[in-house]
Motif scaffolding. Sequence first.
Motif, short mmCIF file in Angstrom:
data_model
loop_
_atom_site.label_atom_id
_atom_site.label_comp_id
_atom_site.label_asym_id
_atom_site.label_seq_id
_atom_site.Cartn_x
_atom_site.Cartn_y
_atom_site.Cartn_z
N PRO A 154 0.93 -1.29 -0.03
CA PRO A 154 0.06 -0.09 0.13
C PRO A 154 0.86 1.37 0.09
O PRO A 154 0.51 2.16 -0.78
CB PRO A 154 -0.85 -0.03 1.29
N HIS A 155 1.96 1.40 0.70
CA HIS A 155 2.89 2.62 0.89
C HIS A 155 3.37 2.95 -0.48
O HIS A 155 3.59 4.02 -0.79
CB HIS A 155 3.68 2.54 2.09
N VAL A 156 3.82 1.73 -1.18
CA VAL A 156 4.62 1.85 -2.54
C VAL A 156 3.47 2.52 -3.50
O VAL A 156 3.49 3.31 -4.40
CB VAL A 156 5.11 0.83 -2.92
N LEU A 157 2.29 1.85 -3.62
CA LEU A 157 1.05 2.34 -4.49
C LEU A 157 0.68 3.75 -4.16
O LEU A 157 0.47 4.39 -5.05
CB LEU A 157 0.11 1.37 -4.49
N GLY A 158 0.71 3.99 -2.87
CA GLY A 158 0.13 5.30 -2.52
C GLY A 158 1.24 6.44 -3.16
O GLY A 158 0.44 7.55 -3.59
N ARG A 159 2.21 6.09 -3.41
CA ARG A 159 3.07 7.07 -3.86
C ARG A 159 2.86 7.55 -5.50
O ARG A 159 3.11 8.50 -5.98
CB ARG A 159 4.64 6.64 -3.96
N PHE A 160 2.35 6.52 -6.16
CA PHE A 160 1.98 7.05 -7.26
C PHE A 160 0.58 7.69 -7.66
O PHE A 160 0.34 8.28 -8.67
CB PHE A 160 1.93 5.40 -8.22
N TYR A 161 -0.07 7.61 -6.57
CA TYR A 161 -1.29 8.65 -6.36
C TYR A 161 -0.94 10.04 -6.38
O TYR A 161 -1.61 10.84 -6.89
CB TYR A 161 -2.18 8.04 -5.36
N THR A 162 0.70 10.36 -6.04
CA THR A 162 0.62 11.51 -5.96
C THR A 162 1.40 12.38 -7.16
O THR A 162 1.30 13.32 -7.38
CB THR A 162 2.06 11.79 -4.93
N ASN A 163 1.51 11.45 -8.34
CA ASN A 163 2.03 11.88 -9.57
C ASN A 163 0.82 12.55 -10.35
O ASN A 163 -0.24 12.40 -9.96
CB ASN A 163 2.60 10.95 -10.59
N SER A 164 1.13 13.83 -11.17
CA SER A 164 0.05 14.48 -11.79
C SER A 164 -0.70 13.58 -12.81
O SER A 164 -1.83 14.03 -12.90
CB SER A 164 0.93 15.52 -12.49
N ASP A 165 -0.17 12.68 -13.17
CA ASP A 165 -0.77 11.92 -14.57
C ASP A 165 -0.05 10.63 -14.65
O ASP A 165 1.04 10.27 -13.95
CB ASP A 165 -0.87 12.51 -15.72
N GLY A 166 -0.70 9.70 -15.35
CA GLY A 166 -0.01 8.43 -15.72
C GLY A 166 1.36 8.43 -16.29
O GLY A 166 2.20 7.57 -15.85
N ARG A 167 1.72 9.42 -17.34
CA ARG A 167 3.04 9.44 -17.63
C ARG A 167 4.02 9.66 -16.71
O ARG A 167 5.06 9.21 -16.40
CB ARG A 167 3.03 10.48 -18.88
N ALA A 168 3.68 10.65 -15.73
CA ALA A 168 4.69 11.03 -14.66
C ALA A 168 4.76 10.11 -13.55
O ALA A 168 5.90 9.63 -13.13
CB ALA A 168 4.18 12.19 -13.92
N ALA A 169 3.72 9.04 -13.57
CA ALA A 169 3.99 7.81 -12.57
C ALA A 169 4.87 6.87 -13.04
O ALA A 169 5.78 6.40 -12.70
CB ALA A 169 2.49 7.19 -12.66
N ARG A 170 4.93 6.62 -14.47
CA ARG A 170 5.79 5.93 -15.19
C ARG A 170 7.26 6.39 -15.11
O ARG A 170 8.20 5.65 -14.89
CB ARG A 170 5.46 5.71 -16.70
N ARG A 171 7.49 7.69 -15.33
CA ARG A 171 8.62 8.44 -15.03
C ARG A 171 9.21 8.06 -13.69
O ARG A 171 10.69 7.58 -13.68
CB ARG A 171 8.84 9.78 -15.67
N SER A 172 8.71 8.40 -12.90
CA SER A 172 8.97 8.06 -11.29
C SER A 172 9.12 6.59 -11.17
O SER A 172 10.32 6.46 -10.60
CB SER A 172 7.80 8.22 -10.32
N ALA A 173 8.64 5.62 -11.79
CA ALA A 173 9.16 4.13 -11.72
C ALA A 173 10.32 3.92 -12.23
O ALA A 173 11.16 3.26 -11.63
CB ALA A 173 7.81 3.53 -12.03
N VAL A 174 10.83 4.48 -13.63
CA VAL A 174 11.84 4.15 -14.39
C VAL A 174 13.12 4.88 -13.04
O VAL A 174 14.13 4.39 -13.12
CB VAL A 174 11.89 4.94 -15.42
N VAL A 175 12.95 5.99 -12.67
CA VAL A 175 13.98 6.68 -12.03
C VAL A 175 14.25 5.95 -10.73
O VAL A 175 15.37 5.61 -10.42
CB VAL A 175 13.69 8.22 -11.75
N VAL A 176 13.34 5.31 -10.10
CA VAL A 176 13.37 4.45 -8.97
C VAL A 176 14.11 3.25 -9.39
O VAL A 176 15.02 2.79 -8.38
CB VAL A 176 11.94 3.93 -8.52
N LEU A 177 14.04 2.58 -10.27
CA LEU A 177 14.88 1.44 -10.83
C LEU A 177 16.32 1.64 -10.63
O LEU A 177 17.08 0.97 -10.31
CB LEU A 177 14.59 0.88 -12.19
N ALA A 178 16.59 2.89 -11.33
CA ALA A 178 18.18 3.29 -11.13
C ALA A 178 18.73 3.67 -9.89
O ALA A 178 19.71 3.10 -9.24
CB ALA A 178 18.32 4.76 -12.00
#
Length: 585
Positions: free
Chosen positions: A321-345
């Motif tokens: 839940p705490h990981v999923l909750g972070r993606f609710y804070t992005n402005s849109d779906g594209r921003a959520a994907r960008r966050s996930a890519v940076v997180v991998l690095a």
Amino acid sequence: MSLTAIISLVAIVLVAVASAVIGSVVHRTRLTSDFLVASRSVPSRLNAGAISGEYLSAASFLGIAGLILVQGVDALWYAVGYTAGYLFLLLLVAAPLRRSGAYTVPDFTDARLASPPLRRVCTAVVILICWLYLLPQIQGAGLTLGIITGLPDWIGSAAAGVIVVATVALGGMRSVTFVQAFQYWFKLTALTVPVIIGLAVWFGDSHTFARDEPPEFREPTTVSVETPVTLEAPRSVDVTVRGTVDGQPVDGPVSWTAGSAHRVATGTELSFAAGEPVPVTSGAPTDDESWLRPFTGSEQHQLLATYSLILATFLGTMGLPHVLGRFYTNSDGRAARRSAVVVLAMLGSFYVLVTLMGVLSRVYTPQLLVTGRTDAAVLLLPTAILGSGLVGSLVAGLVAAGAWAAFLSTASGLLVSLASVVSTDVLPGKGGLARRFPVATVLAGLPPTVVALVPTGLNFAEAVVLVFAVAASTFCPLLVLGIWWRGLTDVGAIAGVVVGGVTSAGAVTAAISGLQAYLPVATGGWVEVLLYRPAIVSVPLAFLTMVAVSGITRTRRPADAGQVLLRLHAPERLGLMRDRLDDRG
């Protein structure tokens, strides 16, 4: 109190104060969306730092290095799984979840299937997962304070619980976001410095692991066994014992023959001379060469345990839940994907450092193989390499403060998710959600803080994997099928979550409480392995249950399922995305 303890204690206080100051500087929390999702205005890079900060927990900072110290290359699956989980989350969940407009996991299920019973079930699962995950974080804080100061572990656990509850109650998601981003970079620094120093010293020592020999004590060492442990002697070893071994009181020197195993009771002191081979816990690789090869320990069904570990860590991330909750804070779906890519690095960089800390611990803190308290490897490594002088104490203080940053950041994220669900789905809807949130934070944070005062004896990484198994068996099937399959029904979703939750949580309960000792199975058998690694059974069972029951109850498919799925997958520029909760609470 030693110089190392004083400096470490000061460093811990400073990082706690810095976190509080950062949170208060950005404290502009007034609306519901501020508390729950930071008004959905967090930039991708800042959100990636916050995600990495809260995701890299006690299991990552302390537990993985300790497992590598004992298990060698077999323990690398933990780091690989924790990182790869974000790849699956990126591919399957991140963007559609953000487009749902939900604030919490139960809110997403309500948007998808409009089922109050399902929402209540998901609320219960969120509380279960967050409480189970909070326990090792709070206990990790107690362990750190206990190691560096000698104080009882419960004092650090209680202090961490109070700090986290106060931070979340006052600031919500907006303040926690900036704090967690700061804590990620601090944790990275706290590992980078000792790794660089340790590698320089190691290369100077010309130590190699390509040898058929066990690790050796570099100096005369006395260790106190704090939990009952069975030790295997890879070679003949002389040891002075004060305590109980193999059920008999011993007070004096004894010799353990090569290949022998001995049960050492709690409170026993073992003294070894410099150059003596290090006994290892039963089932672990006994020499450095086998430590570098997979599946060389004596434990049974290692392949089964590894496959189940991979399944839990790869799929469990998308159910936290705490990981999923972070993606609710992005402005849109594209921003959520960008966050996930940076997180991998970011995660990859961190886990490389943790792996190196585990390797260095094999050389410089081998006494932990005897005590079984391998979670302390990262904390003890700086002084083991540099000594207890000023330089070693400063580096040890930096590492201790980084460990506390790990506990505080993850616990804060978990408590935000937990309080969000409690405030929206448990507490009465009077007075506005922004007013209920602080009360929900206190109510949600108190039980795990109290329970954390009682030690469980599990390695932190092992404890977290059990939580991942529960998440992978409940919310992972629900999200994957809810996002990608229009045939899912509310009855099917409830059945799958309940079956997966009961199967995995039952195994977790048996493992943590020690109930497996009373089961009619052989020690080390495959049933006992599945109690600690239930995902290989519980995850497929949850998926199959959801699909089968949804097929039986196909008449309950929502009439607007096609429209909802279109909103989840359509590009943002079409304007179909909308929030489900306005700022009136």
